[in-house]
Design a protein around this motif. Structure first.
Motif, PDB file in Angstrom:
ATOM      1  N   ARG A 423       0.831  -1.211   0.000  1.00 15.61           N
ATOM      2  CA  ARG A 423       0.000   0.000   0.000  1.00 15.61           C
ATOM      3  C   ARG A 423       0.862   1.258   0.000  1.00 15.61           C
ATOM      4  NH1 ARG A 423      -3.844  -1.800   4.897  1.00 15.61           N
ATOM      5  NH2 ARG A 423      -1.916  -2.901   5.422  1.00 15.61           N
ATOM      6  N   SER A 424       2.020   1.197   0.649  1.00 19.79           N
ATOM      7  CA  SER A 424       2.900   2.366   0.640  1.00 19.79           C
ATOM      8  C   SER A 424       3.433   2.637  -0.764  1.00 19.79           C
ATOM      9  CB  SER A 424       4.057   2.183   1.631  1.00 19.79           C
ATOM     10  OG  SER A 424       4.798   1.026   1.351  1.00 19.79           O
ATOM     11  N   ALA A 425       3.541   1.587  -1.601  1.00 19.40           N
ATOM     12  CA  ALA A 425       3.963   1.795  -2.984  1.00 19.40           C
ATOM     13  C   ALA A 425       2.956   2.659  -3.726  1.00 19.40           C
ATOM     14  CB  ALA A 425       4.120   0.446  -3.690  1.00 19.40           C
ATOM     15  N   VAL A 426       1.661   2.414  -3.483  1.00 20.96           N
ATOM     16  CA  VAL A 426       0.618   3.225  -4.112  1.00 20.96           C
ATOM     17  C   VAL A 426       0.679   4.656  -3.582  1.00 20.96           C
ATOM     18  CG1 VAL A 426      -1.856   3.426  -4.571  1.00 20.96           C
ATOM     19  CG2 VAL A 426      -0.833   1.162  -4.260  1.00 20.96           C
ATOM     20  N   ALA A 427       0.824   4.783  -2.280  1.00 16.70           N
ATOM     21  CA  ALA A 427       0.750   6.103  -1.651  1.00 16.70           C
ATOM     22  C   ALA A 427       1.911   7.009  -2.019  1.00 16.70           C
ATOM     23  CB  ALA A 427       0.673   5.950  -0.129  1.00 16.70           C
ATOM     24  N   THR A 428       3.103   6.430  -2.276  1.00 20.43           N
ATOM     25  CA  THR A 428       4.232   7.303  -2.618  1.00 20.43           C
ATOM     26  C   THR A 428       3.960   8.055  -3.921  1.00 20.43           C
ATOM     27  OG1 THR A 428       5.357   5.412  -3.653  1.00 20.43           O
ATOM     28  CG2 THR A 428       6.002   5.988  -1.402  1.00 20.43           C
TER      29      THR A 428
END
Length: 462
Positions: A423-428
């Motif tokens: 999910r952090s990949a999407v958020a970055t």
């Protein structure tokens, strides 16, 4: 007798091809949008698909009933309370369909939706008693369906309680439970199992919720664990209500020049490669949702904005086209096209790229302990955050990132953390689009890895 379960792994959906090869007739229950496998199996088994049975009007994925009708001429059967805008045979409690020796019988089980219906299966050549029940979105392996996708959530929970008690749990212990969803679907709770089936007896004995005899206590427990509603469930319901969708989504190849122009005009470029590949180099302004992990469609539905065209960029054309198909399955149909040749074509034309710095959990801890000014943004769901988070971090679920979150200074580095790095990949990418100058992708774990290392954890809403 024919019985085949087909799963849509990205969405956690299960559908069924049932019938009788001696009679040469079959039905598909809760078909997914991609119907090729049903047609292939029907040809292989030598049967005609004459019926499509819907347990309910789905809210998490687009049905393939229209495409099956176009391909086979089948009749759609759904409970009359659904009142869809397409030709169908309305059914009621007790409706029966004979497919050779296989008898299908309807059990009206409202709750998840008012029209929801389960179906018992009886092999009349062997017994007069049902051997299985297709539970749709009522009873899952290890959990029950969520009650808030059609009616007031308390009303839905009470409906599920009564359906379970009145229709499903009275079935014999030996009756097999074949659900409409497996673990990972947004239509259930955290207890949903990846196991493909169970039995009435085992679920009755092992599910805590099923042991609650008091309706009010059941409702309280059922509502306590609800996650956020799927963002586009109402739009998906309307697509599934009709008119029928008979043709697949058509995604066009685009040159790098065309992709660049589309992005300049407001299109969102979705890079479907791995997080590592995205971080190394991607189309400026792109967002990363890898197609290599389950949940691509669900994540895409969260971030796709109504009216905003999408362009998919993959490792190659095949992965981009696969992404377009998964987008259509969750009702995201505003696709401008895909980057022909993948990122290799973009790099071959020496077009500019953006990069994202990566940091692992120990590296984040070192910077956090040193107080070097790095900010931490936790993009998990609220319940995960309250159960334990890094002290001093800011919370915002990845799907709510639309700019710079309150409490974040866009001029300073922001370490984006979740539970695993997905999910952090999407958020970055969303943060970069929103104006954060230096997002840092926390990889190889997240808050659970931080906690296992014994580093400080805060709980609650603070």
């Amino acid at each position: 007798m024919i019985f085949r379960q087909l799963t849509h792994d990205d969405l956690g959906c299960a559908s069924y091809l049932i019938g009788d090869d001696d009679a040469g007739v079959a039905a598909v229950v809760d078909p997914r949008l991609d119907i090729d496998e049903y047609l292939r199996l029907a040809r292989y088994l030598g049967v005609r698909i004459e019926h499509v049975i819907e347990t309910h009007t789905h809210a998490d994925h687009v049905s393939g009933h229209g495409r099956l009708v176009a391909a086979t001429g089948a009749t759609i059967h759904i409970h009359r309370d659904a009142a869809p805008a397409y030709d169908h045979e309305p059914i009621d409690e007790g409706w029966e369909l004979r497919l050779g020796a296989l008898a299908v019988r309807a059990l009206h089980t409202p709750g998840h939706r008012p029209e929801h219906t389960a179906f018992t299966l009886t092999d009349t050549g062997r017994s007069d008693e049902p051997w299985a029940v297709l539970t749709g979105d009522s009873l899952f392996v290890g959990d029950i369906a969520r009650p808030d996708l059609a009616v007031d959530r308390e009303e839905g929970a009470r409906g599920i309680f009564r359906s379970l008690r009145g229709a499903l749990l009275p079935l014999p212990d030996t009756v097999e439970v074949w659900p409409g969803h497996l673990g990972g679907s947004m239509c259930g709770g955290p207890g949903m199992d990846l196991k493909i089936c169970s039995t009435i007896g085992f679920e009755r004995a092992t599910q805590d919720l099923l042991g609650i005899a008091d309706e009010d206590a059941f409702v309280e427990r059922a509502l306590a664990g609800l996650g956020p509603q799927p963002p586009n469930f109402r739009a998906i319901v309307e697509l599934n209500r009709g008119p029928l969708l008979r043709e697949p989504l058509d995604a066009h190849p685009l040159t790098p020049r065309q992709v660049r122009a589309a992005a300049a005009d407001g299109a969102l470029v979705v890079d479907v490669r791995t997080g590592f590949q995205f971080d190394e180099a991607h189309v400026p302004g792109a967002v990363n949702i890898t197609i290599r992990r389950a949940g691509f469609g669900s994540k895409l539905a969260w971030i796709a904005q109504p009216g905003q065209p999408l362009v998919f960029a993959g490792r190659d054309d095949e992965t981009a086209l696969q992404a377009a198909g998964l987008a259509a399955a969750v009702g995201v149909r505003e696709v401008a096209g895909y980057l022909s040749g993948g990122m290799t074509a973009w790099r071959d034309e020496r077009l500019p790229v953006e990069r994202v710095a990566r940091i692992d959990v120990p590296g984040l801890h070192e910077r956090w302990r040193a107080g070097d000014g790095v900010q931490v943004l936790d993009v998990r769901e609220r319940a995960e955050w309250e159960a334990g988070h890094i002290p001093g971090s800011v919370h915002m679920p990845y799907h709510d990132v639309r700019g710079v979150p309150a409490g974040i200074d866009p001029a300073r580095p922001v370490a984006v953390v979740c539970g695993s790095g997905q999910r952090s990949a999407v958020a970055t990418g969303l943060l970069r689009r929103g104006g954060v100058r230096e997002p840092l992708h926390v990889v190889d774990g997240g808050v659970p890895a931080w906690a296992r290392a014994g580093w400080p954890i805060a709980t609650g809403g603070a």
